[in-house]
Design a protein around this motif. Structure first.
Motif, PDB file in Angstrom:
ATOM      1  N   LEU A  16       0.835  -1.209   0.000  1.00  0.00           N
ATOM      2  CA  LEU A  16       0.000   0.000   0.000  1.00  0.00           C
ATOM      3  C   LEU A  16       0.869   1.259   0.000  1.00  0.00           C
ATOM      4  N   ASP A  17       1.962   1.225   0.762  1.00  0.00           N
ATOM      5  CA  ASP A  17       2.881   2.365   0.776  1.00  0.00           C
ATOM      6  C   ASP A  17       3.482   2.607  -0.608  1.00  0.00           C
ATOM      7  N   LEU A  18       3.778   1.549  -1.335  1.00  0.00           N
ATOM      8  CA  LEU A  18       4.336   1.697  -2.677  1.00  0.00           C
ATOM      9  C   LEU A  18       3.379   2.418  -3.612  1.00  0.00           C
ATOM     10  N   THR A  19       2.091   2.266  -3.365  1.00  0.00           N
ATOM     11  CA  THR A  19       1.094   2.903  -4.229  1.00  0.00           C
ATOM     12  C   THR A  19       0.732   4.315  -3.773  1.00  0.00           C
ATOM     13  N   SER A  20       1.016   4.650  -2.530  1.00  0.00           N
ATOM     14  CA  SER A  20       0.605   5.966  -2.030  1.00  0.00           C
ATOM     15  C   SER A  20       1.774   6.918  -1.753  1.00  0.00           C
TER      16      SER A  20
ATOM     17  N   CYS B 123       5.326   3.332  -7.005  1.00  0.00           N
ATOM     18  CA  CYS B 123       4.947   2.232  -7.899  1.00  0.00           C
ATOM     19  C   CYS B 123       4.942   2.637  -9.363  1.00  0.00           C
ATOM     20  N   ASN B 124       4.923   3.924  -9.650  1.00  0.00           N
ATOM     21  CA  ASN B 124       4.879   4.404 -11.030  1.00  0.00           C
ATOM     22  C   ASN B 124       6.224   4.899 -11.546  1.00  0.00           C
TER      23      ASN B 124
ATOM     24  N   TYR C  20       2.105  -7.564 -10.563  1.00  0.00           N
ATOM     25  CA  TYR C  20       0.742  -8.034 -10.274  1.00  0.00           C
ATOM     26  C   TYR C  20       0.410  -7.939  -8.785  1.00  0.00           C
ATOM     27  N   LEU C  21       1.422  -7.910  -7.930  1.00  0.00           N
ATOM     28  CA  LEU C  21       1.187  -7.778  -6.486  1.00  0.00           C
ATOM     29  C   LEU C  21       0.502  -6.451  -6.153  1.00  0.00           C
ATOM     30  N   LEU C  22       0.699  -5.466  -7.009  1.00  0.00           N
ATOM     31  CA  LEU C  22       0.149  -4.131  -6.767  1.00  0.00           C
ATOM     32  C   LEU C  22      -1.202  -3.929  -7.439  1.00  0.00           C
ATOM     33  N   LYS C  23      -1.587  -4.868  -8.273  1.00  0.00           N
ATOM     34  CA  LYS C  23      -2.850  -4.741  -9.004  1.00  0.00           C
ATOM     35  C   LYS C  23      -4.014  -4.661  -8.012  1.00  0.00           C
ATOM     36  N   GLY C  24      -4.878  -3.714  -8.233  1.00  0.00           N
ATOM     37  CA  GLY C  24      -6.029  -3.533  -7.357  1.00  0.00           C
ATOM     38  C   GLY C  24      -5.741  -2.668  -6.137  1.00  0.00           C
ATOM     39  N   LEU C  25      -4.472  -2.360  -5.900  1.00  0.00           N
ATOM     40  CA  LEU C  25      -4.111  -1.519  -4.749  1.00  0.00           C
ATOM     41  C   LEU C  25      -3.916  -0.066  -5.143  1.00  0.00           C
ATOM     42  N   LYS C  26      -3.669   0.172  -6.420  1.00  0.00           N
ATOM     43  CA  LYS C  26      -3.384   1.542  -6.868  1.00  0.00           C
ATOM     44  C   LYS C  26      -4.614   2.419  -6.730  1.00  0.00           C
ATOM     45  N   ASP C  27      -4.412   3.533  -6.079  1.00  0.00           N
ATOM     46  CA  ASP C  27      -5.454   4.548  -5.917  1.00  0.00           C
ATOM     47  C   ASP C  27      -5.451   5.409  -7.164  1.00  0.00           C
ATOM     48  N   PRO C  28      -6.587   5.571  -7.833  1.00  0.00           N
ATOM     49  CA  PRO C  28      -6.622   6.383  -9.062  1.00  0.00           C
ATOM     50  C   PRO C  28      -6.047   7.800  -8.886  1.00  0.00           C
ATOM     51  N   SER C  29      -6.105   8.343  -7.682  1.00  0.00           N
ATOM     52  CA  SER C  29      -5.567   9.692  -7.447  1.00  0.00           C
ATOM     53  C   SER C  29      -4.052   9.692  -7.375  1.00  0.00           C
ATOM     54  N   HIS C  30      -3.405   8.520  -7.371  1.00  0.00           N
ATOM     55  CA  HIS C  30      -1.941   8.422  -7.271  1.00  0.00           C
ATOM     56  C   HIS C  30      -1.312   7.861  -8.533  1.00  0.00           C
TER      57      HIS C  30
END
Length: 74
Positions: free
Chosen positions: A7-11, A25-26, A62-72
């Protein structure tokens, strides 16, 4: 893998440099490779960058799939 880290990787956003403001993550793989060659910073940021490097290196995005917040997504 600890879900909190994923979750931290995505936010968590890069705090400086060319990719300032981009979610960890991006970050492009080439940038993570470059950072690794220079040495990841100390602390949480370094741990997250290293984790993202390993995820991309091993094709585990794929571990991050579904965790990415569209605002990030930047």
């Amino acid at each position: 893998m600890d879900r909190t880290i994923l979750l931290d990787l995505t936010s968590y956003r890069m705090p400086y440099g060319k990719y300032k403001g981009v979610a960890i993550c991006n970050l492009p793989e080439r940038y993570l490779i470059w950072l690794r060659s220079k040495g990841f910073p100390e602390g949480k940021l370094g741990m997250l960058l290293n984790t993202m490097y390993e995820i991309k290196l091993n094709g585990l995005e794929y571990l991050l799939k579904g965790l990415k917040d569209p605002s990030h997504r930047s």
